[in-house]
Scaffold this motif. Structure first.
Motif, PDB file in Angstrom:
ATOM      1  N   LEU A  44     -10.457  12.347 -49.799  1.00  0.00           N
ATOM      2  CA  LEU A  44      -9.780  12.562 -48.530  1.00  0.00           C
ATOM      3  C   LEU A  44     -10.586  13.535 -47.674  1.00  0.00           C
ATOM      4  O   LEU A  44     -11.131  14.513 -48.186  1.00  0.00           O
ATOM      5  CB  LEU A  44      -8.367  13.112 -48.738  1.00  0.00           C
ATOM      6  CG  LEU A  44      -7.374  12.204 -49.475  1.00  0.00           C
ATOM      7  CD1 LEU A  44      -7.433  12.468 -50.982  1.00  0.00           C
ATOM      8  CD2 LEU A  44      -5.951  12.430 -48.988  1.00  0.00           C
ATOM      9  N   GLY A  91     -10.131  15.660 -43.964  1.00  0.00           N
ATOM     10  CA  GLY A  91      -9.250  16.020 -42.867  1.00  0.00           C
ATOM     11  C   GLY A  91      -9.988  16.044 -41.539  1.00  0.00           C
ATOM     12  O   GLY A  91     -11.185  15.762 -41.454  1.00  0.00           O
ATOM     13  N   LEU A  95      -2.845  16.908 -47.081  1.00  0.00           N
ATOM     14  CA  LEU A  95      -3.663  15.980 -47.852  1.00  0.00           C
ATOM     15  C   LEU A  95      -3.118  15.925 -49.265  1.00  0.00           C
ATOM     16  O   LEU A  95      -3.203  16.900 -50.020  1.00  0.00           O
ATOM     17  CB  LEU A  95      -5.129  16.427 -47.845  1.00  0.00           C
ATOM     18  CG  LEU A  95      -5.749  16.618 -46.449  1.00  0.00           C
ATOM     19  CD1 LEU A  95      -7.165  17.174 -46.567  1.00  0.00           C
ATOM     20  CD2 LEU A  95      -5.749  15.309 -45.674  1.00  0.00           C
ATOM     21  N   ASP A 111      -8.502  13.485 -57.603  1.00  0.00           N
ATOM     22  CA  ASP A 111      -8.685  13.343 -56.163  1.00  0.00           C
ATOM     23  C   ASP A 111      -9.483  14.498 -55.582  1.00  0.00           C
ATOM     24  O   ASP A 111      -9.328  15.655 -55.990  1.00  0.00           O
ATOM     25  CB  ASP A 111      -7.326  13.246 -55.482  1.00  0.00           C
ATOM     26  CG  ASP A 111      -6.495  12.102 -56.044  1.00  0.00           C
ATOM     27  OD1 ASP A 111      -6.985  10.965 -56.031  1.00  0.00           O
ATOM     28  OD2 ASP A 111      -5.377  12.358 -56.536  1.00  0.00           O
ATOM     29  N   VAL A 150     -11.012  16.467 -52.013  1.00  0.00           N
ATOM     30  CA  VAL A 150     -11.039  16.712 -50.574  1.00  0.00           C
ATOM     31  C   VAL A 150     -12.432  17.200 -50.204  1.00  0.00           C
ATOM     32  O   VAL A 150     -12.967  18.115 -50.842  1.00  0.00           O
ATOM     33  CB  VAL A 150      -9.975  17.752 -50.151  1.00  0.00           C
ATOM     34  CG1 VAL A 150     -10.242  18.265 -48.738  1.00  0.00           C
ATOM     35  CG2 VAL A 150      -8.587  17.135 -50.227  1.00  0.00           C
ATOM     36  N   ASP A 178      -5.232  23.287 -43.668  1.00  0.00           N
ATOM     37  CA  ASP A 178      -4.893  22.105 -44.450  1.00  0.00           C
ATOM     38  C   ASP A 178      -4.114  22.493 -45.695  1.00  0.00           C
ATOM     39  O   ASP A 178      -4.443  23.475 -46.372  1.00  0.00           O
ATOM     40  CB  ASP A 178      -6.158  21.351 -44.855  1.00  0.00           C
ATOM     41  CG  ASP A 178      -6.896  20.775 -43.655  1.00  0.00           C
ATOM     42  OD1 ASP A 178      -6.278  20.681 -42.581  1.00  0.00           O
ATOM     43  OD2 ASP A 178      -8.087  20.423 -43.809  1.00  0.00           O
ATOM     44  N   LEU A 196      -3.163  21.275 -49.374  1.00  0.00           N
ATOM     45  CA  LEU A 196      -3.642  20.367 -50.411  1.00  0.00           C
ATOM     46  C   LEU A 196      -2.608  20.262 -51.517  1.00  0.00           C
ATOM     47  O   LEU A 196      -2.192  21.268 -52.095  1.00  0.00           O
ATOM     48  CB  LEU A 196      -4.967  20.856 -50.992  1.00  0.00           C
ATOM     49  CG  LEU A 196      -6.074  21.267 -50.014  1.00  0.00           C
ATOM     50  CD1 LEU A 196      -7.357  21.580 -50.782  1.00  0.00           C
ATOM     51  CD2 LEU A 196      -6.315  20.194 -48.974  1.00  0.00           C
ATOM     52  N   ILE A 214      -4.469  17.761 -55.475  1.00  0.00           N
ATOM     53  CA  ILE A 214      -5.917  17.655 -55.259  1.00  0.00           C
ATOM     54  C   ILE A 214      -6.625  18.394 -56.383  1.00  0.00           C
ATOM     55  O   ILE A 214      -6.394  19.578 -56.604  1.00  0.00           O
ATOM     56  CB  ILE A 214      -6.322  18.253 -53.897  1.00  0.00           C
ATOM     57  CG1 ILE A 214      -5.649  17.492 -52.756  1.00  0.00           C
ATOM     58  CG2 ILE A 214      -7.842  18.243 -53.736  1.00  0.00           C
ATOM     59  CD1 ILE A 214      -6.012  16.029 -52.652  1.00  0.00           C
ATOM     60  N   LEU A 251     -12.312  20.135 -54.726  1.00  0.00           N
ATOM     61  CA  LEU A 251     -12.513  20.532 -53.340  1.00  0.00           C
ATOM     62  C   LEU A 251     -13.998  20.793 -53.149  1.00  0.00           C
ATOM     63  O   LEU A 251     -14.574  21.666 -53.808  1.00  0.00           O
ATOM     64  CB  LEU A 251     -11.693  21.789 -53.027  1.00  0.00           C
ATOM     65  CG  LEU A 251     -11.859  22.410 -51.639  1.00  0.00           C
ATOM     66  CD1 LEU A 251     -11.468  21.426 -50.544  1.00  0.00           C
ATOM     67  CD2 LEU A 251     -11.025  23.691 -51.539  1.00  0.00           C
TER      68      LEU A 251
END
Length: 513
Positions: A326, A328, A335, A342, A344, A374, A376, A379, A382
């Motif tokens: 993802l 942003g 998110l 996952d 970001v 943001d 998260l 998630i 990062l």
């Protein structure tokens, strides 16, 4: 009013001085923003201009309405055509109204079937002008459009979008041999994934074919920008807080135009690994992959299938069950990775942001932009430009960090290569015990005595006595516990948590390579 022999008023348009827009502009558009359309049902000369050049010529010739193959669109085809018109009305300040034709009143845009012997010619249209033909769109009875349903996602529906683009004032974005002075797009942008006015089916790697496995169902990013330049923006379409839902039961190929709203969301509920990018003009890979095809065979990697138009802010993204990525935008985003591993991506260095732990995840706040914070949730990874952080300290990252401390010593948790190796193995699906065995094996320890001694030293900073280590050696010798199980026992101890400053790691994440 448009008659069979006159056109509605047309105006000349100035260039935007923007190549991506000017490459699509023919130089004219309809003066009125309310544009009529009709479906001709007669080839009587009462309904068509017989002028040569500006009209269709003699009714005894082979001009479009006089051709023996000329016929009205079926009711189903008319429905698909109106669907295609609506896709343009969704993004631009135009209003299409349907009229029933009379000898004194026809649509600015007229759509019907006729014949071109070249079956590769799917359809053709006439640009806005003072000609009675302007705006007319003709579908070739010898082409696929006469044999295929015009459902969105087909090349037939894409053709409707393309021809309507011409009838509203668009040209092709590639070189015109009759006018070499016309603006053209660079080759990287001259692709149907950027504009449906192109003829080129290509992927991001530049590999080409002759169609897509699923064709665009809306105007694309460059089309929207250019049409809004011509006619203005539709400021009412999706002006609330919208949720754009995607799943694995359907295939998508579209560009999102969203006029307003403070909490718009892309929500994918499927299991295919997705890449969701919320930045305007950026592209996402969501759900069933879409490919360039050559004669029905997929070519290369999938193409992006969900784009966000320029000047559109989508605030939130919820991913599916796969290992998703993802990205942003410059607004505050929520998110949510849902399940899976996952990630970001933040395309800036870490020192431009502040990372904070919350009860449900983390926040990432831009130091120079208070309006960009943001949130998260779910998630696990990062990634900044200069560092990667594993955030799932209650999951794989926590297991890896604790095992590194127990097996290699507290300093190993700052070794980004070690952390990266451990996460790679964990992300493959290794259990905590298997990770423990992997770590012990990596430490190249063979005897049970060596294993127990190393773990004790890393926990307590001293060599264990025979009395201290013998119970654990016995447990290993008898099979009461595995080497991986003993590594977990050490890793999960309070002493190890203190040694590696586990509480602090929960706040900052664990850096990895």
């Amino acid at each position: 009013m448009t008659t069979p022999f006159t056109s509605s008023s047309v105006i000349f348009t100035d260039p935007a001085n923007d190549n991506q827009i000017d490459s699509l502009l023919n130089g004219t558009r309809w003066m009125n923003f309310t544009i009529s359309y009709s479906f001709p049902a007669s080839n009587s000369p009462l309904f068509w201009s017989t002028l040569s050049g500006s009209g269709y010529g003699s009714q005894f010739g082979d001009g479009e309405p006089w051709n023996s193959a000329a016929k009205p669109l079926t009711s189903a085809d008319q429905g698909y055509f109106e669907n295609a018109l609506q896709q343009w009305a969704n993004v631009a300040n135009v209003n299409f109204i349907k009229i029933s034709e009379t000898p004194s009143d026809v649509g600015d845009i007229r759509a019907a079937y006729t014949e071109d012997p070249d079956e590769s010619t799917l359809a053709w249209s006439y640009l806005p002008s003072n000609s009675p033909k302007s705006g007319d769109i003709w579908m070739n009875t010898q082409s696929l459009l006469n044999f295929q349903d015009w459902t969105p996602g087909t090349i037939s529906f894409e053709t409707l979008l393309h021809e309507i683009g011409h009838s509203l004032g668009f040209k092709h974005p590639f070189a015109n041999p009759d006018d070499p002075t016309e603006e053209t797009l660079p080759s990287a942008l001259d692709s149907i994934m950027h504009t449906i006015m192109s003829y080129t089916y290509s992927n991001l790697q530049g590999e080409e074919g002759n169609e897509f496995s699923f064709h665009p169902t809306t105007p694309m990013v460059l089309d929207i920008a250019a049409m809004q330049y011509l006619y203005g923006t539709n400021n009412h379409y999706h002006a609330g807080n919208e949720t754009y839902t995607y799943n694995d039961a359907n295939t998508y190929h579209e560009t999102i135009w969203d006029a307003a709203g403070s909490s718009d969301t892309i929500h994918y509920s499927g299991a295919i690994a997705s890449h969701i990018d919320l930045r305007p003009t950026s592209a996402s890979f969501i759900g069933v992959p879409v490919y360039v095809q050559s004669n029905g065979v997929n070519v290369g990697l999938p193409i992006p299938n969900v784009w966000i138009a320029d000047n559109v802010i989508i605030e939130n993204a919820i991913a599916g069950q796969g290992n998703d990525v993802l990205i942003g935008n410059d607004s505050s985003n929520i998110l949510d990775g849902d399940s899976g591993i996952d990630t970001v991506l933040v395309q800036a260095p870490l020192n431009n942001y502040t990372l904070s732990k919350t009860a449900s995840g983390y926040t990432v706040s831009a130091n120079g932009n208070p309006g960009n914070q943001d949130t998260l949730t779910h998630i696990e990874r990062l990634e900044f430009n200069d560092i990667k952080l594993a955030l799932d300290l209650d999951g794989y990252a926590g297991e890896v960090a604790k095992l590194l401390g127990a097996v290699f010593g507290a300093a190993a948790t700052t070794n980004q290569d070690y952390v990266g190796i451990g996460l790679t193995e964990a992300d493959k699906g290794l259990s905590y015990e298997q990770l423990g065995e992997f770590a012990i094996h990596a430490a190249r320890l063979t005897s049970h005595d060596e294993i127990v001694t190393l773990l004790w030293q890393n926990l307590f900073g001293a060599t264990p006595s025979e009395t201290q280590k013998s119970p654990y050696i016995k447990m290993l010798d008898t099979g009461e516990i595995s080497t991986g199980g003993l590594a977990i026992l050490a890793a999960d101890s309070g002493v190890n948590a203190e040694n590696i400053h586990f509480t602090e790691l929960v706040q900052t994440g664990v850096a990895f390579a």
